[in-house]
Design an enzyme around this catalytic site. Structure first.
Site, PDB file in Angstrom:
ATOM      1  N   HIS A  60       0.829  -1.213   0.000  1.00  7.01           N
ATOM      2  CA  HIS A  60       0.000   0.000   0.000  1.00  7.01           C
ATOM      3  C   HIS A  60       0.864   1.265   0.000  1.00  7.01           C
ATOM      4  CE1 HIS A  60      -4.055   1.712   1.562  1.00  7.01           C
ATOM      5  NE2 HIS A  60      -3.378   2.664   0.951  1.00  7.01           N
ATOM      6  N   ARG A  64       1.904   8.878  -6.242  1.00  5.55           N
ATOM      7  CA  ARG A  64       1.372  10.164  -6.731  1.00  5.55           C
ATOM      8  C   ARG A  64       1.578  10.446  -8.217  1.00  5.55           C
ATOM      9  NH1 ARG A  64      -1.982  10.194  -2.675  1.00  5.55           N
ATOM     10  NH2 ARG A  64      -1.228  11.110  -0.729  1.00  5.55           N
ATOM     11  N   HIS A 234      -5.524  -1.162   5.583  1.00  2.55           N
ATOM     12  CA  HIS A 234      -5.393  -0.387   6.836  1.00  2.55           C
ATOM     13  C   HIS A 234      -6.502  -0.582   7.871  1.00  2.55           C
ATOM     14  CE1 HIS A 234      -7.949   2.113   4.377  1.00  2.55           C
ATOM     15  NE2 HIS A 234      -6.959   2.682   3.709  1.00  2.55           N
ATOM     16  N   ASP A 307       0.669   2.597   3.722  1.00  4.93           N
ATOM     17  CA  ASP A 307      -0.226   3.687   3.295  1.00  4.93           C
ATOM     18  C   ASP A 307       0.564   4.998   3.193  1.00  4.93           C
ATOM     19  OD1 ASP A 307      -2.443   5.070   2.411  1.00  4.93           O
ATOM     20  OD2 ASP A 307      -3.559   4.915   4.294  1.00  4.93           O
TER      21      ASP A 307
HETATM   22 ZN   LIG Z   1      -7.143   3.909   2.130  1.00  3.23          ZN
END
Ligand SMILES: [Zn+2]
Length: 444
Positions: A60, A64, A234, A307
């Site tokens: 994860h 960008r 998450h 994340d």
């Molecule tokens: Zn998310």
């Protein structure tokens, strides 16, 4: 055929935290392990006192690019990954344009190859434009050069149960997985932080645990119903851990991830109104943190996923309500997991290798990652100084994001070297050179 990446002899590393041994790397693979290996011709790396682990795999990551190169690029994000001990990352689909076609996932894949710091595995969007209305071309992305196996609208929940069911059914054809950002949208409209005591005191709209848990409960039942594979991004609440534990006991094919920040930080930090602590899902309570640690230790939660979500300063250094959600994580994940899971006695270094590498590679179906440190295996290896302690200084990191919630904290564990396909991308804790993918252009 791999590029010729030279011969290295790692001398005296503790393999997965066990007995010291030597590891001989030649042409991208582990040629031999043992004690007292001959060093003729090899570049010798003195690893006495260091732990050797498989290169970490992130399920994860937000890189960008394309579209938000002011926040991060594939180049800067994968430099950060290599320095953090990663040899592969899954790049989330919420770029601009969205990674919802074979063309965009191939572009991200090619950017990763050109950078050469880690394997970049694009995640395909589940729905066109992340709009939650019609399925994206999942099959075309799976069949593309990027060989997409993970699909996610991460950042947004696939909340329509019919679409979610169809996506789960569709990915079975190519052994794919749907990675769900579990957040019931109606229950979280306008939410700013975790719903609880602190949100009541601060007068901020809360984000109830049930908004996450209700989607996970629905999705594990859908996955069971259609016999497909679900991954939960998450996980942040104690209740979510309980539901996943129940689902696994029933034999449902579900995996789950936890972020480093949810293993350490709580919503008490929001009292500072520092937007560096604003994240989706939000920081929860200490009881949730303890349940997440226990879930990771007992295998209910399969992996740590960062994340990693870099943002430009102007989107974070503003008032709480306006600030973007997200935190950086690639360069601190190893240290936070060592601090929260190993130094607390909850897991061993061998377990660390499972939750940061082997299980993550399996979820993403990455055949050359997360492998044992044995002869014949691809040489994706990191060397870690577990005795090192360092203070997190976001301005000194390779990521363009300065939004680390660990800023100023002293953490244990430093990556000393990263070998990616037998090539040292990091040496002496600093970037070395990227893997020369160009040398193998045209080869399989
Ligand atoms: Zn998310």
């Amino acid at each position: 055929m791999a590029a010729n990446t030279g011969t290295y002899l790692i001398r005296g590393a503790s393999l997965l935290g066990g007995e010291p041994a030597d590891v001989l790397i030649r042409d991208g693979v582990i040629a031999e392990t043992g004690t007292g290996l001959s060093d003729d011709g090899a570049t010798v790396i003195d690893a006495a006192g260091l732990v050797a682990l498989p290169g970490m795999v992130d399920v994860h990551t937000h890189l960008r690019e394309p579209g938000r190169e002011d926040a991060e690029t594939v180049e800067t994000g994968t430099r950060a990954a290599a320095l953090g001990g990663y040899t592969a990352v899954h790049a989330m689909a919420n770029s601009t344009p969205v990674a919802d076609t074979a063309g965009v996932v191939e572009q991200v894949y090619s950017l990763g190859q050109a950078a050469g710091w880690v394997d970049v595995r694009p995640v395909g969007a589940v729905t066109v434009g992340l709009a939650g209305e019609q399925l994206a071309e999942l099959g075309a992305m799976a069949d593309s050069r990027a060989r997409v196996r993970m699909f996610s609208d991460d950042g947004i929940c696939v909340h329509d149960p019919v679409l979610m069911r169809r996506a789960l059914e569709y990915v079975k054809a190519f052994d794919g997985v749907v990675a769900q950002h579990a957040q019931e949208p109606r229950l979280t409209a306008g939410a700013q932080m975790n719903e609880g005591e602190v949100s009541a005191v601060l007068g901020l709209t809360g984000w109830p645990a049930v908004a996450e848990e209700s989607i996970i409960a629905r999705d594990v039942l859908l996955a069971q119903h259609v016999g497909s594979r679900l991954h939960v991004c998450h996980v942040s609440t104690a209740g979510s851990v309980e539901i996943i534990r129940w689902a696994k006991q029933r034999g449902i094919n579900v995996t789950a991830e936890v972020t480093p920040h949810h293993l350490l930080l709580t919503d008490d930090l929001v009292r500072s109104y520092d937007p560096v602590y604003k994240v989706n899902p939000p920081l929860r309570t200490d009881a949730d943190v303890q349940a997440l640690r226990a879930g990771l230790a007992d295998g209910t939660i399969d992996v740590v996923g960062t994340d990693h979500a870099p943002h430009p300063s102007e989107h974070k250094e503003c008032e709480w309500a306006q600030a973007a959600m997200g935190m950086t994580g690639l360069e601190t994940a190893l240290s936070v997991v060592q601090h929260t899971m190993i130094e607390t006695g909850l897991i061993s270094w061998a377990d660390f290798a499972r939750v940061t590498s082997a299980a993550a590679a399996k979820i993403g179906r990455l055949e050359d990652q997360g492998r044992p440190l044995e002869a014949g295996e691809p040489a994706n290896i990191i060397l870690v100084d577990r005795a090192a302690r360092w203070t997190v200084e976001p301005a000194k990191m390779a990521t363009m994001g300065r939004n680390s919630p660990f800023k100023g904290m002293e953490l244990p564990g430093k990556v000393v070297a990263t070998f990616f396909k037998g090539h040292p991308t990091v040496l002496d804790g600093k970037l070395n050179t990227p893997y020369p993918h160009a040398a193998s252009v045209g080869a399989a």
